[in-house]
Design a protein around this motif. Structure first.
Motif, PDB file in Angstrom:
ATOM      1  N   HIS A  38     -20.482 -58.854   0.839  1.00 14.90           N
ATOM      2  CA  HIS A  38     -19.042 -59.029   1.044  1.00 14.90           C
ATOM      3  C   HIS A  38     -18.152 -58.416  -0.034  1.00 14.90           C
ATOM      4  CE1 HIS A  38     -18.876 -62.327  -1.930  1.00 14.90           C
ATOM      5  NE2 HIS A  38     -19.987 -62.797  -1.392  1.00 14.90           N
ATOM      6  N   ARG A  79     -15.982 -59.892   6.670  1.00 11.82           N
ATOM      7  CA  ARG A  79     -16.005 -60.136   5.225  1.00 11.82           C
ATOM      8  C   ARG A  79     -16.384 -58.881   4.437  1.00 11.82           C
ATOM      9  NH1 ARG A  79     -14.630 -62.647   2.045  1.00 11.82           N
ATOM     10  NH2 ARG A  79     -16.324 -63.769   1.040  1.00 11.82           N
ATOM     11  N   HIS A 138     -23.734 -69.455   4.726  1.00  9.88           N
ATOM     12  CA  HIS A 138     -22.396 -69.959   5.081  1.00  9.88           C
ATOM     13  C   HIS A 138     -22.432 -70.609   6.468  1.00  9.88           C
ATOM     14  CE1 HIS A 138     -21.400 -66.920   2.029  1.00  9.88           C
ATOM     15  NE2 HIS A 138     -20.370 -67.695   1.758  1.00  9.88           N
ATOM     16  N   GLU A 150     -12.336 -65.349 -12.027  1.00 14.76           N
ATOM     17  CA  GLU A 150     -13.494 -66.091 -11.531  1.00 14.76           C
ATOM     18  C   GLU A 150     -13.630 -67.409 -12.311  1.00 14.76           C
ATOM     19  OE1 GLU A 150     -15.284 -64.602  -9.005  1.00 14.76           O
ATOM     20  OE2 GLU A 150     -16.182 -66.602  -8.838  1.00 14.76           O
ATOM     21  N   LYS A 159      -4.505 -64.041  -2.421  1.00 11.82           N
ATOM     22  CA  LYS A 159      -5.910 -64.452  -2.293  1.00 11.82           C
ATOM     23  C   LYS A 159      -6.030 -65.919  -2.691  1.00 11.82           C
ATOM     24  CE  LYS A 159     -10.560 -64.308  -2.789  1.00 11.82           C
ATOM     25  NZ  LYS A 159     -10.886 -65.592  -2.206  1.00 11.82           N
ATOM     26  N   SER A 183      -8.487 -69.303  -3.346  1.00 12.72           N
ATOM     27  CA  SER A 183      -9.809 -69.885  -3.564  1.00 12.72           C
ATOM     28  C   SER A 183      -9.625 -71.388  -3.492  1.00 12.72           C
ATOM     29  CB  SER A 183     -10.353 -69.519  -4.944  1.00 12.72           C
ATOM     30  OG  SER A 183     -10.793 -68.193  -4.961  1.00 12.72           O
ATOM     31  N   ARG A 211     -11.525 -75.259  -3.654  1.00 12.03           N
ATOM     32  CA  ARG A 211     -12.722 -76.002  -4.049  1.00 12.03           C
ATOM     33  C   ARG A 211     -12.470 -77.486  -3.836  1.00 12.03           C
ATOM     34  NH1 ARG A 211     -13.749 -71.389  -4.119  1.00 12.03           N
ATOM     35  NH2 ARG A 211     -14.783 -70.154  -5.723  1.00 12.03           N
ATOM     36  N   GLY A 213      -9.295 -68.230   6.886  1.00 10.80           N
ATOM     37  CA  GLY A 213     -10.392 -67.905   5.978  1.00 10.80           C
ATOM     38  C   GLY A 213     -11.633 -68.709   6.315  1.00 10.80           C
ATOM     39  N   GLY A 214     -12.461 -68.960   5.331  1.00  9.76           N
ATOM     40  CA  GLY A 214     -13.688 -69.706   5.591  1.00  9.76           C
ATOM     41  C   GLY A 214     -14.531 -69.832   4.343  1.00  9.76           C
ATOM     42  N   GLY A 215     -15.799 -70.164   4.534  1.00  9.16           N
ATOM     43  CA  GLY A 215     -16.710 -70.319   3.393  1.00  9.16           C
ATOM     44  C   GLY A 215     -17.599 -71.516   3.576  1.00  9.16           C
ATOM     45  N   HIS A 216     -17.558 -72.417   2.619  1.00 15.40           N
ATOM     46  CA  HIS A 216     -18.392 -73.627   2.657  1.00 15.40           C
ATOM     47  C   HIS A 216     -17.488 -74.859   2.629  1.00 15.40           C
ATOM     48  CE1 HIS A 216     -21.706 -70.978   1.370  1.00 15.40           C
ATOM     49  NE2 HIS A 216     -20.834 -70.497   0.506  1.00 15.40           N
ATOM     50  N   ALA A 218     -16.359 -75.039  -1.021  1.00 15.98           N
ATOM     51  CA  ALA A 218     -15.905 -73.779  -1.654  1.00 15.98           C
ATOM     52  C   ALA A 218     -15.561 -72.787  -0.566  1.00 15.98           C
ATOM     53  CB  ALA A 218     -16.986 -73.203  -2.560  1.00 15.98           C
ATOM     54  N   SER A 219     -14.278 -72.519  -0.419  1.00 21.37           N
ATOM     55  CA  SER A 219     -13.859 -71.566   0.608  1.00 21.37           C
ATOM     56  C   SER A 219     -12.828 -70.606   0.043  1.00 21.37           C
ATOM     57  CB  SER A 219     -13.263 -72.306   1.812  1.00 21.37           C
ATOM     58  OG  SER A 219     -14.293 -72.891   2.563  1.00 21.37           O
ATOM     59  N   GLY A 220     -12.543 -69.582   0.821  1.00 22.03           N
ATOM     60  CA  GLY A 220     -11.563 -68.601   0.382  1.00 22.03           C
ATOM     61  C   GLY A 220     -10.775 -68.100   1.576  1.00 22.03           C
ATOM     62  N   ALA A 221      -9.658 -67.440   1.302  1.00 26.33           N
ATOM     63  CA  ALA A 221      -8.840 -66.904   2.385  1.00 26.33           C
ATOM     64  C   ALA A 221      -7.850 -65.887   1.846  1.00 26.33           C
ATOM     65  CB  ALA A 221      -8.082 -68.039   3.077  1.00 26.33           C
ATOM     66  N   HIS A 222      -7.259 -65.153   2.781  1.00 25.27           N
ATOM     67  CA  HIS A 222      -6.208 -64.202   2.436  1.00 25.27           C
ATOM     68  C   HIS A 222      -4.958 -64.605   3.190  1.00 25.27           C
ATOM     69  CE1 HIS A 222      -9.985 -62.155   1.726  1.00 25.27           C
ATOM     70  NE2 HIS A 222      -9.345 -61.388   0.866  1.00 25.27           N
TER      71      HIS A 222
HETATM   72  P1  5GP Z   1     -14.076 -67.433  -3.519  1.00 27.65           P
HETATM   73  O1  5GP Z   1     -13.042 -68.468  -3.669  1.00 27.65           O
HETATM   74  O2  5GP Z   1     -15.078 -67.508  -4.637  1.00 27.65           O
HETATM   75  O3  5GP Z   1     -13.549 -66.073  -3.271  1.00 27.65           O
HETATM   76  O4  5GP Z   1     -14.876 -67.781  -2.205  1.00 27.65           O
HETATM   77  C1  5GP Z   1     -15.464 -69.038  -1.992  1.00 27.65           C
HETATM   78  C2  5GP Z   1     -16.304 -68.974  -0.747  1.00 27.65           C
HETATM   79  O5  5GP Z   1     -15.493 -68.680   0.384  1.00 27.65           O
HETATM   80  C3  5GP Z   1     -17.376 -67.886  -0.770  1.00 27.65           C
HETATM   81  O6  5GP Z   1     -18.517 -68.409  -0.170  1.00 27.65           O
HETATM   82  C4  5GP Z   1     -16.814 -66.780   0.051  1.00 27.65           C
HETATM   83  O7  5GP Z   1     -17.817 -66.086   0.710  1.00 27.65           O
HETATM   84  C5  5GP Z   1     -15.892 -67.497   1.020  1.00 27.65           C
HETATM   85  N1  5GP Z   1     -14.670 -66.708   1.249  1.00 27.65           N
HETATM   86  C6  5GP Z   1     -13.839 -66.192   0.316  1.00 27.65           C
HETATM   87  N2  5GP Z   1     -12.799 -65.540   0.879  1.00 27.65           N
HETATM   88  C7  5GP Z   1     -12.964 -65.628   2.219  1.00 27.65           C
HETATM   89  C8  5GP Z   1     -12.230 -65.136   3.356  1.00 27.65           C
HETATM   90  O8  5GP Z   1     -11.189 -64.490   3.246  1.00 27.65           O
HETATM   91  N3  5GP Z   1     -12.744 -65.434   4.582  1.00 27.65           N
HETATM   92  C9  5GP Z   1     -13.890 -66.165   4.734  1.00 27.65           C
HETATM   93  N4  5GP Z   1     -14.321 -66.407   5.973  1.00 27.65           N
HETATM   94  N5  5GP Z   1     -14.598 -66.628   3.706  1.00 27.65           N
HETATM   95  C10 5GP Z   1     -14.162 -66.376   2.449  1.00 27.65           C
END
Ligand code: 5GP
Ligand code: MN
Length: 331
Positions: free
Chosen positions: A25, A101, A122, A255, A281, A283, A285, A302-305, A308-312
Motif C-alpha cells: 500500500h 490502497r 485487514h 508516524e 490524511k 489516522s 486509533r 477509509g478503513g483498516g482495523h 487502527a484505521s486511516g482515511a483521506h
Molecule cells: P495509518 O493511520 O497508520 O495510516 O493506518 C492505520 C491502518 O488503517 C492501516 O492498517 C492502514 O492500512 C489503514 N488505512 C490507512 N489509510 C487508509 C485509507 O485511506 N483507506 C483504508 N481502507 N485503510 C486505510
C-alpha cells in the motif's frame, strides 16, 4: 475470520518459474515493506522472478531493510512500473485489503488479466482475488508470511527474511504494545530471534533514529495542536501544511504521533489530522471494544482495523474536524 487458500497459493508457487510483482500500500509502513520483501525472497528462493513495487516512497528508517534498494517506487518510475506490471504473470498483494490502497497502481494492476493473490490481515478483503490468505487475528501480514514459509518451505527462511518479518511485527504492534498481540506473535518472534535477528539493533534503527526536526514536531503536536475531549473520551491532533513545513517534515516524521492521545488517562480514541497537498490524511486509533474502523469507513470512506484505521478527507481541516466531532457524538 480466516479465509485461507494457503495450500492453493503454495501450489501456485510450486510449478515452473513465474514472473511475479509483489505490491503493497501507499505510504508503506514496516509491515507493508517487511511482508513484501520477505515474500519476494521466498519467491526468488522458489526459482521465480519477483519484483517489489510500492506506490510511493518509505521513511528513511526503513532504508536498511534487506532488499529494499531493489523495490521500485511507482511515483518515481511510473513507466518502468507499468512495464514490469505488464510483463508479470502473477500479482501478489500484501498488507492491504483493497487494490485502491495501492493508489495509482490499482488501474495498472487491474488492466492485466493475470492470477491475483492476496495475503493480508485487514477486515473485509475485497472479493477480486483468485486466491486469498487473510486472517484478521494476526498481528501483521508479516506474521502470516512467516507462517506461510514455515508451513511449506522453512528451509528457505534466512536471516534477511527474518529481519523483514520482525520489522513488520514490531511496527504493526507498536513495539509489542497493541493490536492482535497473542502468544502466536511472541512464539514467532522467538523463532525469529533463534534465526539470528538482533531485535535491539532493529528497534534502534526503527525507533531511535529521529531527526531533531521530527522530535520537535512531536513536541509541538502535543503542546500546541492537541485537543482533548474528556466527555467523548477522545483526543485529536491536527497539523497544518504550514506546521509540517516549519518542521521540515519528511516521510515518516508523523508516524506514531497519533498514539500519544491514547496515553492519556480516560482517553480511548485518538485521531491525527495531517494537511497534505491534495487531502487531509486521518489516522485513527482506539482501545478495547471501540471500533474506529466504523468512523473511518462511515464518515471518511477509509478503513483498516478495529483499533487502527486511516482515511483521506477531501475538504478543509476545519471540515474534517467537524465531521469527526459529529461522528463522536453519534458513536
Ligand atoms: P495509518 O493511520 O497508520 O495510516 O493506518 C492505520 C491502518 O488503517 C492501516 O492498517 C492502514 O492500512 C489503514 N488505512 C490507512 N489509510 C487508509 C485509507 O485511506 N483507506 C483504508 N481502507 N485503510 C486505510
Ligand atoms: Mn499490517
Amino acid at each position: 475470520m480466516e479465509s485461507t487458500n494457503k495450500k492453493e497459493i503454495f501450489d501456485a508457487l510450486s510449478g515452473s518459474p513465474r514472473n511475479v510483482v509483489v505490491v503493497s500500500h501507499t505510504s508503506p509502513d514496516g509491515d507493508a515493506l517487511g511482508s513484501a520483501l520477505a515474500m519476494q525472497s521466498l519467491l526468488i528462493g522458489l526459482g521465480h522472478c519477483a519484483t517489489v513495487i510500492l506506490p510511493d516512497s518509505f521513511p528513511d528508517y526503513y532504508a536498511w531493510l534487506p532488499g529494499i534498494d531493489e523495490a521500485i517506487i511507482a511515483e518515481e518510475y511510473p513507466e518502468k512500473v507499468k512495464t514490469v506490471i505488464d510483463a508479470a504473470d502473477l500479482q501478489i498483494i500484501v498488507d492491504m485489503n483493497a487494490l485502491k490502497r495501492a493508489q495509482q497502481l490499482e488501474s495498472l494492476l487491474k488492466a492485466v488479466d493475470v492470477q491475483r493473490i492476496l495475503i493480508d490481515h485487514h477486515i473485509f478483503p475485497e472479493d477480486i482475488f483468485d486466491l486469498t490468505f487473510s486472517d484478521i487475528t494476526a498481528s501483521s501480514t508479516s506474521e502470516l508470511v512467516y507462517e506461510f514459509i514455515d508451513e511449506f518451505r522453512p528451509d528457505l527462511m534466512n536471516l534477511s527474511m527474518a529481519e523483514c518479518i520482525y520489522t513488520g511485527i514490531v511496527t504493526d504492534t507498536g513495539n509489542f504494545f497493541h493490536g492482535n498481540l497473542t502468544a502466536r506473535t511472541f512464539n514467532i518472534t522467538a523463532k525469529l530471534i533463534e534465526k539470528g535477528v538482533d531485535v535491539i539493533r532493529i528497534n534502534q534503527l526503527v525507533y531511535n533514529t529521529f531527526s531533531e526536526n521530527r522530535l520537535r514536531l512531536l513536541g509541538y503536536s502535543i503542546s500546541e495542536r492537541m485537543r482533548v475531549l474528556p466527555d467523548k473520551k477522545s483526543a485529536y491532533i491536527f497539523l497544518t501544511a504550514d506546521d509540517l513545513k516549519r518542521f521540515g517534515h519528511t516521510e515518516g516524521d508523523t508516524e506514531g504521533i497519533v498514539n500519544y492521545g491514547l496515553s492519556l488517562k480516560g482517553i480511548h480514541i485518538s485521531v491525527l489530522f495531517l494537511e497534505k497537498p491534495e487531502f487531509i490524511k486521518l489516522s485513527l486509533r482506539s482501545e478495547g471494544d471501540i471500533n474506529v474502523n466504523l468512523i473511518a469507513s462511515k464518515y471518511f470512506n477509509g478503513g483498516g482495523h478495529k483499533n487502527a484505521s486511516g482515511a483521506h478527507f477531501y475538504g478543509s481541516m476545519e471540515e474534517a474536524i467537524n465531521v469527526l466531532l459529529k461522528a463522536l457524538d453519534e458513536l
